[in-house]
Design a protein around this motif. Sequence first.
Motif, mmCIF file in Angstrom:
data_model
loop_
_atom_site.group_PDB
_atom_site.id
_atom_site.type_symbol
_atom_site.label_atom_id
_atom_site.label_comp_id
_atom_site.label_asym_id
_atom_site.label_seq_id
_atom_site.Cartn_x
_atom_site.Cartn_y
_atom_site.Cartn_z
ATOM 1 N N LEU A 1 14.279 4.712 4.321
ATOM 2 C CA LEU A 1 12.896 4.163 4.359
ATOM 3 C C LEU A 1 12.258 3.243 5.263
ATOM 4 N N ASP A 2 10.811 3.743 5.739
ATOM 5 C CA ASP A 2 10.247 3.065 7.071
ATOM 6 C C ASP A 2 9.006 2.426 6.395
ATOM 7 N N GLU A 3 8.293 1.927 7.423
ATOM 8 C CA GLU A 3 7.056 1.434 7.151
ATOM 9 C C GLU A 3 6.031 1.997 6.727
ATOM 10 N N ALA A 4 5.971 3.303 6.789
ATOM 11 C CA ALA A 4 4.880 4.121 6.330
ATOM 12 C C ALA A 4 4.881 4.406 4.976
ATOM 13 N N ARG A 5 6.177 4.204 4.233
ATOM 14 C CA ARG A 5 6.744 4.408 2.946
ATOM 15 C C ARG A 5 6.629 3.095 2.161
ATOM 16 N N ALA A 6 6.859 1.934 2.769
ATOM 17 C CA ALA A 6 7.008 0.697 2.351
ATOM 18 C C ALA A 6 5.645 -0.172 2.204
ATOM 19 N N LEU A 7 4.943 0.184 3.372
ATOM 20 C CA LEU A 7 3.804 -0.755 3.818
ATOM 21 C C LEU A 7 2.391 0.099 3.730
ATOM 22 N N TYR A 8 2.177 0.764 4.779
ATOM 23 C CA TYR A 8 1.054 1.551 4.793
ATOM 24 C C TYR A 8 1.103 2.736 5.604
ATOM 25 N N GLU A 9 0.218 3.837 5.410
ATOM 26 C CA GLU A 9 0.094 4.926 6.570
ATOM 27 C C GLU A 9 -1.434 5.045 6.737
ATOM 28 N N TRP A 10 -1.742 5.931 7.569
ATOM 29 C CA TRP A 10 -3.330 6.530 7.597
ATOM 30 C C TRP A 10 -3.153 7.820 7.212
ATOM 31 N N ASN A 11 -4.156 8.155 6.339
ATOM 32 C CA ASN A 11 -4.520 9.623 5.919
ATOM 33 C C ASN A 11 -4.864 10.649 6.974
ATOM 34 N N ILE B 1 -16.853 7.301 15.815
ATOM 35 C CA ILE B 1 -15.895 7.996 14.843
ATOM 36 C C ILE B 1 -14.637 7.308 14.714
ATOM 37 N N SER B 2 -14.210 6.647 15.755
ATOM 38 C CA SER B 2 -12.886 5.904 16.006
ATOM 39 C C SER B 2 -12.870 4.758 14.947
ATOM 40 N N THR B 3 -14.220 4.276 15.056
ATOM 41 C CA THR B 3 -14.309 2.850 14.120
ATOM 42 C C THR B 3 -14.222 3.186 12.701
ATOM 43 N N ASP B 4 -14.873 4.523 12.414
ATOM 44 C CA ASP B 4 -14.967 4.908 11.283
ATOM 45 C C ASP B 4 -13.620 5.297 10.555
ATOM 46 N N ILE B 5 -13.010 6.041 11.158
ATOM 47 C CA ILE B 5 -11.730 6.567 10.599
ATOM 48 C C ILE B 5 -10.501 5.652 10.486
ATOM 49 N N PHE B 6 -10.590 4.848 11.028
ATOM 50 C CA PHE B 6 -9.742 3.460 11.066
ATOM 51 C C PHE B 6 -10.448 2.301 10.116
ATOM 52 N N SER B 7 -10.612 2.698 8.917
ATOM 53 C CA SER B 7 -11.392 1.930 7.927
ATOM 54 C C SER B 7 -10.623 2.127 6.586
ATOM 55 N N ASP B 8 -10.661 1.073 5.591
ATOM 56 C CA ASP B 8 -10.040 1.280 4.162
ATOM 57 C C ASP B 8 -10.147 2.475 3.442
ATOM 58 N N GLU B 9 -11.267 3.392 3.947
ATOM 59 C CA GLU B 9 -11.539 4.701 3.144
ATOM 60 C C GLU B 9 -10.188 5.485 3.578
ATOM 61 N N PHE B 10 -9.592 5.378 4.658
ATOM 62 C CA PHE B 10 -8.375 6.234 5.171
ATOM 63 C C PHE B 10 -7.145 5.878 5.074
ATOM 64 N N LEU B 11 -7.207 4.534 4.499
ATOM 65 C CA LEU B 11 -5.853 3.653 4.656
ATOM 66 C C LEU B 11 -5.009 4.207 3.232
ATOM 67 N N LEU B 12 -3.806 4.474 3.324
ATOM 68 C CA LEU B 12 -2.943 4.871 2.259
ATOM 69 C C LEU B 12 -2.036 3.633 1.844
ATOM 70 N N THR B 13 -2.345 2.768 0.881
ATOM 71 C CA THR B 13 -1.449 1.734 0.806
ATOM 72 C C THR B 13 -0.208 2.063 -0.039
ATOM 73 N N ARG B 14 1.085 1.531 0.470
ATOM 74 C CA ARG B 14 2.182 1.548 -0.135
ATOM 75 C C ARG B 14 2.703 0.221 -0.871
ATOM 76 N N PRO B 15 3.774 0.256 -1.656
ATOM 77 C CA PRO B 15 4.078 -0.814 -2.614
ATOM 78 C C PRO B 15 3.961 -2.415 -1.880
ATOM 79 N N LEU B 16 4.250 -2.457 -0.891
ATOM 80 C CA LEU B 16 4.091 -4.082 -0.121
ATOM 81 C C LEU B 16 2.773 -4.198 0.151
ATOM 82 N N LEU B 17 1.762 -3.331 0.787
ATOM 83 C CA LEU B 17 0.577 -3.919 1.122
ATOM 84 C C LEU B 17 -0.231 -3.907 -0.296
#
Length: 293
Positions: free
Chosen positions: A74-84, A105-121
């Motif tokens: 289990l890693d951070e991407a599955r426990a906390l978050y990862e980007w879509n 573009i870089s500001t846009d793609i690192f926003s809530d819209e592209f954030l995949l939340t995992r259980p901890l987050l």
Amino acid sequence: MSHRFTDVDAVREGLAKVDYLCDSGLAGVVYLADRLDKPVLVEGPAGTGKTQLAKSVAEVTDSRLIRLQCYEGLDEARALYEWNYKKQLLRIQTEREADVAWDDISTDIFSDEFLLTRPLLEAIRATDPIVLLIDEVDRVEVETEALLLEILSEYQVSIPELGTMEALQVPLVFLTSNNTRELSEALKRRCLYLHIDYPSMEREKEIVLAKVPDITENLADQVARVVRSIRRLELKKPPSVSETLDWARTLVLLGVQHVDAGVAAETINILLKYQSDIARASKELATVEGLDA
């Protein structure tokens, strides 16, 4: 923040309403966890009700249960978050075709819209009451345990692209462990400690009566007595409380009114899952008081 329980008795009474029977010691730890905003580390043999405690507290307090099932790798991407990443690449392609500047573009793609939340987050960001269950924490590597410690110490998450996200409310956290490995002292210091062992014969009878519809008190007593006798043996895997309940339900479905040695021998595979344990327990059943051949 309003607290979930007024006193220790409220914990016991509330859990009893959802058929989770506990003593004042367990209820006291849950009460203190609520009052002190501390996680609870729950250790003990598998199948003694550790996970069910978190589920029952969530039910009693009308909280949403968020569960992180731990496993090796289990890693951070599955426990906390990862980007879509797929969605980000699609947006990059679309906006480059429209001649949008890379900085935009870089500001846009690192926003809530592209954030995949995992259980901890998800638990950190929630606005509704949360019970966070981190199940079988002893299965993760030390690095992941350190991540859990960081989250549970501050109840906040730092995401480089978005900044620090602080909890809008402190979830009630339960970490369960089957003692497959020793947890770090740092994690233990952060938590209140609770050990749940196999229940006494009297308490297990109460649990069977509460959880198994249509069972008679006499049959529940026999079930609890037989299970206690079996647990005293040297077994690879003693029967858990959940397996006791499965056995009791099986006896009810079969219309059994009295457990004799024959019935016990025919249904013992519900309680035990190793042939060596079954063979050893079968010999014991012949000597249990009240079990006629």
